[in-house]
Scaffold this active site. Structure first.
Site, PDB file in Angstrom:
ATOM      1  N   GLY A 112       6.249 -41.596 140.113  1.00 58.70           N
ATOM      2  CA  GLY A 112       5.397 -41.153 139.103  1.00 58.70           C
ATOM      3  C   GLY A 112       6.183 -39.452 138.687  1.00 58.70           C
ATOM      4  N   ALA A 113       6.340 -38.967 139.729  1.00 58.01           N
ATOM      5  CA  ALA A 113       6.864 -37.610 139.592  1.00 58.01           C
ATOM      6  C   ALA A 113       7.237 -36.952 140.981  1.00 58.01           C
ATOM      7  CB  ALA A 113       5.634 -36.629 139.067  1.00 58.01           C
ATOM      8  N   MET A 114       8.127 -35.850 140.917  1.00 59.81           N
ATOM      9  CA  MET A 114       8.591 -35.126 142.213  1.00 59.81           C
ATOM     10  C   MET A 114       8.294 -33.655 142.171  1.00 59.81           C
ATOM     11  SD  MET A 114      10.214 -35.745 145.030  1.00 59.81           S
ATOM     12  CE  MET A 114      10.244 -34.242 146.028  1.00 59.81           C
ATOM     13  N   GLU A 115       7.792 -33.356 143.498  1.00 58.67           N
ATOM     14  CA  GLU A 115       7.538 -31.888 143.638  1.00 58.67           C
ATOM     15  C   GLU A 115       8.712 -30.987 143.816  1.00 58.67           C
ATOM     16  OE1 GLU A 115       6.850 -34.373 145.721  1.00 58.67           O
ATOM     17  OE2 GLU A 115       6.822 -33.756 147.635  1.00 58.67           O
ATOM     18  N   HIS A 153      -1.324 -33.073 141.409  1.00 58.27           N
ATOM     19  CA  HIS A 153      -0.776 -33.387 142.777  1.00 58.27           C
ATOM     20  C   HIS A 153       0.788 -32.848 143.070  1.00 58.27           C
ATOM     21  CE1 HIS A 153       0.147 -36.650 145.737  1.00 58.27           C
ATOM     22  NE2 HIS A 153       1.344 -36.330 145.603  1.00 58.27           N
ATOM     23  N   GLU A 154       1.682 -32.778 142.212  1.00 62.76           N
ATOM     24  CA  GLU A 154       2.700 -32.115 142.318  1.00 62.76           C
ATOM     25  C   GLU A 154       2.883 -30.557 142.480  1.00 62.76           C
ATOM     26  OE1 GLU A 154       4.851 -34.524 143.014  1.00 62.76           O
ATOM     27  OE2 GLU A 154       3.744 -36.253 141.874  1.00 62.76           O
ATOM     28  N   HIS A 199       1.517 -29.875 145.947  1.00 64.53           N
ATOM     29  CA  HIS A 199       2.590 -29.826 146.786  1.00 64.53           C
ATOM     30  C   HIS A 199       3.449 -28.573 147.186  1.00 64.53           C
ATOM     31  CE1 HIS A 199       2.925 -33.997 148.332  1.00 64.53           C
ATOM     32  NE2 HIS A 199       3.344 -34.541 147.164  1.00 64.53           N
ATOM     33  N   GLU A 233       1.610 -36.045 151.919  1.00 65.15           N
ATOM     34  CA  GLU A 233       0.827 -37.015 150.807  1.00 65.15           C
ATOM     35  C   GLU A 233      -0.531 -37.159 150.892  1.00 65.15           C
ATOM     36  OE1 GLU A 233       2.582 -37.345 148.548  1.00 65.15           O
ATOM     37  OE2 GLU A 233       4.449 -36.975 148.963  1.00 65.15           O
TER      38      GLU A 233
HETATM   39  N1  B3K Z   1       6.822 -36.993 146.938  1.00 64.92           N
HETATM   40  C1  B3K Z   1       7.284 -37.872 145.837  1.00 64.92           C
HETATM   41  C2  B3K Z   1       7.533 -39.418 146.213  1.00 64.92           C
HETATM   42  C3  B3K Z   1       8.973 -39.415 146.616  1.00 64.92           C
HETATM   43  C4  B3K Z   1       9.084 -40.815 146.559  1.00 64.92           C
HETATM   44  C5  B3K Z   1      10.464 -41.237 147.078  1.00 64.92           C
HETATM   45  N2  B3K Z   1      10.954 -42.556 147.174  1.00 64.92           N
HETATM   46  C6  B3K Z   1       6.005 -37.841 144.642  1.00 64.92           C
HETATM   47  C7  B3K Z   1       4.831 -37.519 145.106  1.00 64.92           C
HETATM   48  O1  B3K Z   1       4.084 -38.141 146.100  1.00 64.92           O
HETATM   49  O2  B3K Z   1       4.255 -36.354 144.829  1.00 64.92           O
HETATM   50 ZN    ZN Z   2       2.972 -36.456 146.619  1.00 63.02          ZN
END
Ligand code: B3K
Ligand code: ZN
Length: 885
Positions: A267-270, A303-304, A307, A326
């Protein structure tokens, strides 16, 4: 791709790093046929590991080493050891700088991990272990460093150059190139590093924090998507405000950026200050995105953003602690979504998802604890257990401590560990210390896999006016063979009297009643609680709000469930009573089908849902949820041996009965809501979501009657809706109908109108891939030849293959094994260029134990064929070998 057998990594083997990296200075020179990465690392021996200078072992994969200097001395090949995943050096002093230059190939990186190209732009994905594909490094989350990053690229194609932190300098270079330097003042592990270079436009806004600082907010997208960012921007501002109000967390940099990319594994990355998102998790406007997509964007943006504290400021010591960030962050985003929309509906959706998918994971070969003890490939552990069950575990702490106590605990956690890489134990310790409680036994939720069962029985003593509930907990064995000790299970409950009112709750030994809904802590294998002053035999409402992720059973009869559906003061349990009633009725139909008898449905389900439908005072979103029968995947999960055909036949029969019996009420509500929709401009808000949800579920029932006025209504809604929520449902009901001409026309018109919008075409693929009508596999295979399909794009694979194997159970589980063969072929193909996506798509085959022996053999056969197919990525290897073990 590896050639040796992948190794298992154990939590018990954790050791602090031998060396630390105080500063990381990176320069990227981006070109079309390669890129160069120059890294200067300011390093020192980790004092915590004592004196002596052991070898320095850096992680690095798929890197071409061009030069390396240690303490300013260029090294020759005799001075270091190099293999396909490490560079080993021999420092001679406790502090030194290390300079490396490597050549990499983002332009041909199809795994979408490390630095890669998507639709012409450069972007990164480093979590969990992608940074080692960018440069030689100590790629582990407990090595935190201050990063400065310079990006150099051709100006015309890449006018925008971004990295983490604040921009500090930029300028023109030679040959039409330019550069920009970014500095991130916060120490961070390499998995939070990000870089973007591309031709992007941005929408801009700002946010004033609670302490009065102005933060610039930017969302970068491809120019043609600039009109689809407002919802994400609104969501971001709401998230920032909510985190200040609910957790006292303020944003810390002067700028916060989101970049949308089309090719993304999740979905996305923080990444710190520079979140990178799948475009499906950013772009949303009425005409192209459904209500569900709008809510998903809101939740993922939140969510992001959250984080930034739960993950970035306080990060994980090692990847076994993944749920530390998470589980907690999912808990936080769920609280946000509950506050922005209907809290009960959010809870219902989360629980339905958890029970269907996480419970299945917990019962399968990949079952693992929220904090796993071992793994082969960490990418396989971004699971429903770590995320969703992890959130439930945090939620139980919240339930046990209360909102205020929980906030004290989270404040202490953030204060105590700011800037550190810590463990799940540290999180629990902060909760304990802030509240003066002992959570030792509770921590079994982190170490024991499997879904506990909680069997409840009652006894009422009319003479003594006492009512006792006895709880028996047990937990099935999981592949780790860990012995299961009793969990701490918070059971929120109430007791209903014969009018449906909650009774006052006083436990034996208590001086007075304490409210009419309360939380009992079940801590023993068997435990009885006795209530006193209970004037009549009550009906218990158990596990209100789903206060623990367990399988609870109580011998309710159908009349009692109908009573709870109408009277329970807990909205979640009203819905759950309806689900339990539906399950009982559906299981009866399944048995009839298996015995070759004519199907006869218990009328009480019609009466119960008719009552819900007639109640104008109920939240329409609740009505829509209550009308949704348990899905085939859930019915599979709760079966001992899932009978694919019987489950499908029973559920379809029940839907048809409901549609026929409740036609008038459904039609009335459909028409009323459609009228309002027609007269109202699209608004992405709760009450509008609710209206459309009920309208759409009504339409899908109505369409089962094949009445001409319903067909006309579906076509009208398809043709003239001003939003994707109504249009897509209209398309779906036509696709699932026998009206071939109308179906073909709608599919064609839709594809023609939206052929240039990849995200909308994903929905067009999904609707067709999910259709239970016969011939599903042939349709999916044909769609894979469609020009809009692209196997290299994860969204496309998920839309077509994921929807087919995950949602179209009757077609995927075809008795001849054709669905399994198709999926295995696809996994073998994906394994060659994107192991993470390959491994994810494999999940349905891992559930083979649920099925009859013929299907088991077919599914295992396909797993074996994958295993023998050649060089497997560690991702696919782990899932296949555990599934066959
Ligand atoms: N922290 C990332 C997930 C990364 C997955 C890597 N294979 C997204 C999230 O949970 O916000
Ligand atoms: Zn996350």
């Amino acid at each position: 791709m590896r050639t040796d057998q992948p190794k298992m990594i154990y939590l018990k083997d954790y050791q602090a790093p031998e060396y630390l990296i105080d500063e990381t200075h990176l320069t990227f020179e981006l070109f079309e046929d390669h890129s160069l990465v120059h890294a200067q690392l300011v390093m020192r021996r980790n004092p915590a590991r004592g004196a002596g200078l052991p070898p320095l072992v850096l992680d690095g994969q798929q890197l071409e080493l061009l030069s390396v200097s240690l303490a300013d001395q260029p090294l020759s090949v005799d001075d270091y050891q190099l293999d396909d995943s490490h560079l080993t050096l021999h420092p001679t002093s406790a502090s030194f700088t290390l300079d490396t230059s490597v050549k990499i190939h983002p332009e041909s990186n199809t795994a979408l991990e490390g630095l890669y190209k998507s639709s012409g732009m450069f972007c990164t994905q480093c979590e969990a272990e992608g940074f080692r594909k960018i440069t030689y490094y100590l790629d582990r989350p407990d090595v935190m460093s201050k990063f400065t990053t310079t990006v150099v690229a051709e100006q015309h194609s890449y006018p925008v150059l971004l990295s983490n932190g604040n921009p500090i300098a930029s300028g023109p270079g030679e040959d039409g190139r330019h550069w920009a330097t970014w500095e991130d003042p916060f120490m961070k592990p390499a998995y939070l590093f990000a870089l973007v270079a591309g031709d992007l436009w941005c929408v801009e806004d700002s946010f004033r924090t609670q302490s009065g600082r102005d933060v610039a907010l930017r969302i970068y997208v491809e120019p043609e998507n600039i009109d689809k960012c407002q919802h994400a921007m609104n969501s971001l501002k709401k998230s920032m405000r909510w985190d200040e109000e609910t957790y006292g967390r303020e944003y810390d940099l002067d700028i916060f950026m989101i970049v949308a990319v089309n090719d993304f594994n999740m979905g996305a990355m923080e990444n710190k200050g520079l979140n990178i998102f799948n475009s499906s998790a950013v772009l949303a406007r009425a005409e192209t995105a459904t209500d569900a997509a709008h809510q998903r964007v809101e939740a993922i943006v939140a969510h992001e953003y959250f984080h930034n504290w739960s993950g970035n400021r306080v990060t994980c010591r090692d990847w076994f602690q993944l749920s530390l960030k998470e589980g907690f962050t999912v808990f936080r985003d769920a609280g946000f979504s509950a506050d922005m929309n209907s809290a009960t509906v959010k809870r219902i959706q989360d629980v339905a998802y958890l029970r269907t998918h996480q419970f299945a994971e917990d019962a399968g070969p990949m079952a693992h604890a929220v904090r796993p003890e071992s793994f082969i490939e960490i990418s396989n552990f971004y699971t429903l257990t770590v995320y969703e069950k992890g959130s439930e575990v945090v939620g139980m702490i919240h339930t046990l401590l209360g909102a205020e106590g929980f906030r004290k605990g989270s404040d202490l956690y953030f204060e105590r560990h700011d800037g550190q890489a810590v463990t799940c134990d540290d999180f629990v310790k902060a909760m304990e210390d802030a509240n003066g409680v002992d959570l030792t036994q509770f921590k079994r939720w982190y170490s024991q896999a499997g879904t506990p069962r909680l069997a409840v029985s009652e006894s009422y003593d009319a003479a003594a006016k006492t009512y006792s509930l006895t709880f028996r907990q047990s937990c099935p064995q999981t592949p780790d063979k860990v012995e299961k000790l009793p969990f701490v299970i918070p059971v929120a409950l109430g007791l209903l009297d014969s009018t449906g009112a909650d009774m006052a709750l006083r436990l034996a030994g208590e001086a007075a009643a304490q409210g009419s809904s309360r939380v009992l802590s079940v801590t023993e294998a068997e435990q009885t609680f006795t209530f006193v002053d209970i004037a009549e035999h009550p009906l218990p409402s158990l596990l209100r709000g789903f206060s623990a992720p367990v399988k609870l059973s109580f011998p309710y009869n159908r009349d009692q469930l109908m009573f709870l559906m109408q009277h329970d003061s807990d909205g979640f349990n009203r819905w759950d009573a309806g689900q339990q009633l539906s399950v009982q009725v559906l299981q009866e139909l399944i048995a009839q089908h298996q015995q070759g008898r004519a199907l006869v449905m218990d009328e009480r389900l019609v009466v119960a849902l008719g009552t819900v439908l007639a109640d104008d005072s109920l939240d329409q979103a609740m009505v829509a949820e209550m009308l949704s029968l348990p899905g085939e995947a859930y019915l599979t999960e709760i079966s001992e041996v899932a009978d694919v055909e019987a489950i499908h036949a029973a559920r379809e029969f029940a839907r048809q009965q409901l549609a026929d019996s409740l036609f008038d009420a459904l039609w009335k509500r459909y028409q009323a809501n459609r009228q309002v929709s027609k007269a109202t401009a699209y608004v992405a808000e709760s009450e509008h979501f609710a209206r459309r949800a009920l309208q759409n579920i009504a339409l899908s029932y109505l369409m089962l009657t094949h009445k001409p006025e319903v067909l006309a209504a579906a076509i009208e809604q398809f043709d003239s809706a001003d939003n994707m929520t109504e249009r897509l449902t209209a398309l779906a009901v036509l696709v699932n109908s026998p009206f071939e001409a109308e179906k073909a026309k709608a599919l064609e018109v839709f594809a023609e109108n939206f052929k240039d919008n990849a995200l909308v075409m994903d929905q067009w693929f999904s609707v067709q891939a999910g259709s239970p009508l016969p011939g599903g596999l042939e349709r999916v295979k044909a769609l894979m030849q469609h020009p809009a399909f692209n196997i290299k794009n994860p969204n496309k694979v998920r839309a077509l293959v994921g929807a087919f194997a995950g949602q179209n159970l009757i077609n995927f589980h075809a008795a001849d094994g054709s669905g399994y063969r198709f999926l295995a072929d696809l996994v073998i193909q994906l394994n060659g260029f994107n192991p993470q996506i390959a491994s994810r798509q494999l999940a349905p085959l891992t559930r083979w134990r649920k099925y009859d022996s013929a299907r088991q053999a077919l599914m295992k056969g396909e797993l074996e064929r994958i295993r023998a197919s050649g060089e497997l990525s560690s991702d696919v290897f782990e899932v296949v070998s555990k599934s066959l073990a």
